[in-house]
Design an enzyme around this catalytic site. Sequence first.
Site, mmCIF file in Angstrom:
data_model
loop_
_atom_site.group_PDB
_atom_site.id
_atom_site.type_symbol
_atom_site.label_atom_id
_atom_site.label_comp_id
_atom_site.label_asym_id
_atom_site.label_seq_id
_atom_site.Cartn_x
_atom_site.Cartn_y
_atom_site.Cartn_z
ATOM 1 C CE LYS A 131 -95.955 -16.852 -5.360
ATOM 2 N NZ LYS A 131 -94.738 -16.773 -5.420
ATOM 3 N NE ARG A 191 -90.485 -15.422 -13.775
ATOM 4 C CZ ARG A 191 -90.694 -15.577 -12.478
ATOM 5 N NH1 ARG A 191 -91.899 -15.421 -11.988
ATOM 6 N NH2 ARG A 191 -89.699 -15.913 -11.690
ATOM 7 N NE ARG A 229 -89.877 -17.922 -1.479
ATOM 8 C CZ ARG A 229 -89.943 -16.937 -2.373
ATOM 9 N NH1 ARG A 229 -90.773 -15.952 -2.222
ATOM 10 N NH2 ARG A 229 -89.189 -16.963 -3.443
ATOM 11 N NE ARG A 259 -86.811 -19.123 -8.038
ATOM 12 C CZ ARG A 259 -87.179 -18.789 -9.283
ATOM 13 N NH1 ARG A 259 -86.507 -19.220 -10.318
ATOM 14 N NH2 ARG A 259 -88.221 -18.030 -9.458
HETATM 15 P P1 AMP Z 1 -89.464 -14.409 -5.954
HETATM 16 O O1 AMP Z 1 -89.436 -13.195 -6.814
HETATM 17 O O2 AMP Z 1 -90.573 -14.395 -4.950
HETATM 18 O O3 AMP Z 1 -89.418 -15.691 -6.742
HETATM 19 O O4 AMP Z 1 -88.114 -14.388 -5.078
HETATM 20 C C1 AMP Z 1 -86.843 -14.430 -5.682
HETATM 21 C C2 AMP Z 1 -85.780 -14.744 -4.670
HETATM 22 O O5 AMP Z 1 -85.765 -13.728 -3.654
HETATM 23 C C3 AMP Z 1 -85.962 -16.057 -3.906
HETATM 24 O O6 AMP Z 1 -85.480 -17.174 -4.605
HETATM 25 C C4 AMP Z 1 -85.146 -15.759 -2.646
HETATM 26 O O7 AMP Z 1 -83.765 -15.825 -2.890
HETATM 27 C C5 AMP Z 1 -85.481 -14.303 -2.379
HETATM 28 N N1 AMP Z 1 -86.690 -14.160 -1.523
HETATM 29 C C6 AMP Z 1 -87.908 -13.633 -1.884
HETATM 30 N N2 AMP Z 1 -88.769 -13.659 -0.849
HETATM 31 C C7 AMP Z 1 -88.091 -14.205 0.194
HETATM 32 C C8 AMP Z 1 -88.421 -14.513 1.537
HETATM 33 N N3 AMP Z 1 -89.651 -14.301 2.036
HETATM 34 N N4 AMP Z 1 -87.461 -15.057 2.317
HETATM 35 C C9 AMP Z 1 -86.224 -15.301 1.854
HETATM 36 N N5 AMP Z 1 -85.840 -15.051 0.606
HETATM 37 C C10 AMP Z 1 -86.759 -14.507 -0.239
#
Ligand code: AMP
Length: 202
Positions: free
Chosen positions: A13, A119, A85, A163
Amino acid sequence: MKLILIGPQGSGKGTQAKLLASKLGVPHISTGDLLRGATGKLRAKIDSYIVAGNLFPDELMLEILEKRFSEEDCKNGWILDGFPRNLKQAKMLDEITRVDKVVEISISDEEAVRRLGGRVSCEKCGAGFNLVTMPPQDSEKCDKCGGKLVQRADDTEEAIRKRLEIYHRETEPILTRYESVKINGEKSAEEVQKDIQRELGI
Ligand code: AMP
């Protein structure tokens, strides 16, 4: 253009959002990056959620996002990566703006685990690489600035599994709310980008 990219961790993404953002001339907004870049009082609180692989509270997340939307570069739209999310966040987003398109990038859980295990990103400039799918010239150094390459704190096997489980349980259901296009993410980044652009007619 206000566009949402939805897909499991490791679906590419972020890479696709960056390519699309430069094609469309709108910013790529990653809520994960917004949280990781936060400073001050929120810092320790954010880390306690992210490192465990848990979601940050919806209201606080929306507050941070709305602040970002109010910046000048968002006036012609954005590419949103990592938000909404869950259904609650989708409803909150619909209350403050109208989304034009939703693109789902789909990959299997096995592929997600394989990719996330490799990664790494640069500590200094944030550039992303993958030791499995997009290797840097030197596995410890950034190709762009020479900075140290590090793994994200939440790319441990335990946090990855959590996740992905949250993605299937909470994020996937929001696809029923939007008319989305589904793209096969198990191709090269260039092919996936071409498929997305074709589907969006850009
Ligand atoms: P990502 O980089 O998108 O994988 O996000 C990493 C972490 O940030 C996630 O596992 C959550 O802890 C937090 N996070 C990112 N986006 C959101 C969101 N929209 N709502 C809540 N937590 C988020």
